[in-house]
Scaffold this active site. Structure first.
Site, PDB file in Angstrom:
ATOM      1  CG  HIS A  61       4.074  -2.120  -6.110  1.00 32.28           C
ATOM      2  ND1 HIS A  61       5.138  -1.622  -5.394  1.00 32.28           N
ATOM      3  CD2 HIS A  61       3.007  -2.035  -5.293  1.00 32.28           C
ATOM      4  CE1 HIS A  61       4.727  -1.260  -4.192  1.00 32.28           C
ATOM      5  NE2 HIS A  61       3.447  -1.506  -4.104  1.00 32.28           N
ATOM      6  CG  ASN A 120       0.252  -1.590   0.515  1.00 33.95           C
ATOM      7  OD1 ASN A 120       1.394  -1.766   0.097  1.00 33.95           O
ATOM      8  ND2 ASN A 120      -0.494  -0.598   0.108  1.00 33.95           N
ATOM      9  CE1 TYR A 151      -2.371  -3.102  -8.532  1.00 32.02           C
ATOM     10  CE2 TYR A 151      -3.811  -4.986  -8.196  1.00 32.02           C
ATOM     11  CZ  TYR A 151      -3.540  -3.640  -8.028  1.00 32.02           C
ATOM     12  OH  TYR A 151      -4.429  -2.837  -7.370  1.00 32.02           O
TER      13      TYR A 151
END
Length: 168
Positions: free
Chosen positions: A24, A53, A19
C-alpha cells in the site's frame, strides 16, 4: 501519448512503522526513488503524515498553496488490479475503488489528474506465463510487506516508470 506537464507529484501511502515496505506504500517508495534519481535543485521533497484514505485534503492544500491545477498533478499509488511488476499511466479515470484516489477526487472535485498506478496483484506461473492468482482479500495483499526479492522487482518497475515520466 502527448507531452504531460506535471508540476506536483504525490505518492500515496500510510505513515508509521507498521506500514513501512508494504504494498500500500508503493507511492511513498516511488517518491523516495524519484528523489534519489533526480537530485535537482528544483525538486522539493516533502513527506506528509496523512493516511492514504484521507489524502484528498493534503493534495488540495498543496495544489492551492502552489497554485497548481489538477491536470498538472500526478498521483502515484498501488493498484491491486494491475499485475505485479507492471504499471499504468492514466488521466481522468475513476477511482476504481481505491480509497485514497476517491478522497482526492472528492477534494479536487474532479478526476482530471494524472495517475501512475503501480501493480501489486500477486502473480503465479501457469504454463510459463504470469496469470492472476485467485482473488485474495485486498487487505491481505495491500498490507503485506515486500520481501527483498519483491523490493528488487519493485525498484526496477519504479525505475522504468520514472524514465517514462521524465521523458514525457
Amino acid at each position: 501519448m502527448d507531452k504531460i506537464n506535471i508540476k506536483l507529484i504525490i505518492g500515496l501511502g500510510n505513515p508509521g512503522k507498521e506500514y513501512e515496505n508494504t504494498r500500500h506504500n508503493a507511492g511513498f517508495l516511488f517518491i523516495d526513488k524519484l528523489s534519489e534519481q533526480l537530485k535537482t535543485p528544483d525538486f522539493k521533497y516533502e513527506k506528509s503524515q496523512t493516511f492514504m484514505n484521507k489524502s484528498g485534503g493534503g493534495v488540495l492544500a498543496l495544489a492551492k498553496s502552489h497554485k497548481i491545477k489538477p491536470e498538472n498533478i500526478l498521483i502515484v499509488h498501488d493498484d491491486i488490479d494491475i499485475l505485479w511488476g507492471n504499471y499504468k499511466l492514466s488521466f481522468g479515470c475513476s477511482s476504481a475503488g481505491h480509497k485514497g484516489v476517491e478522497s482526492i477526487i472528492k477534494a479536487l472535485k474532479t478526476k482530471n489528474f494524472w495517475r501512475l498506478r503501480i501493480g501489486i496483484q500477486p502473480i503465479r506461473q501457469s504454463q510459463g506465463k504470469p496469470t492472476l492468482k485467485k482473488r485474495t482479500s485486498a487487505d491481505k495483499i495491500i498490507l503485506k510487506k515486500f520481501t527483498p526479492a519483491e523490493l528488487k522487482i519493485l525498484n526496477q518497475t519504479i525505475k522504468k516508470a520514472i524514465d517514462i515520466i521524465v521523458a514525457k
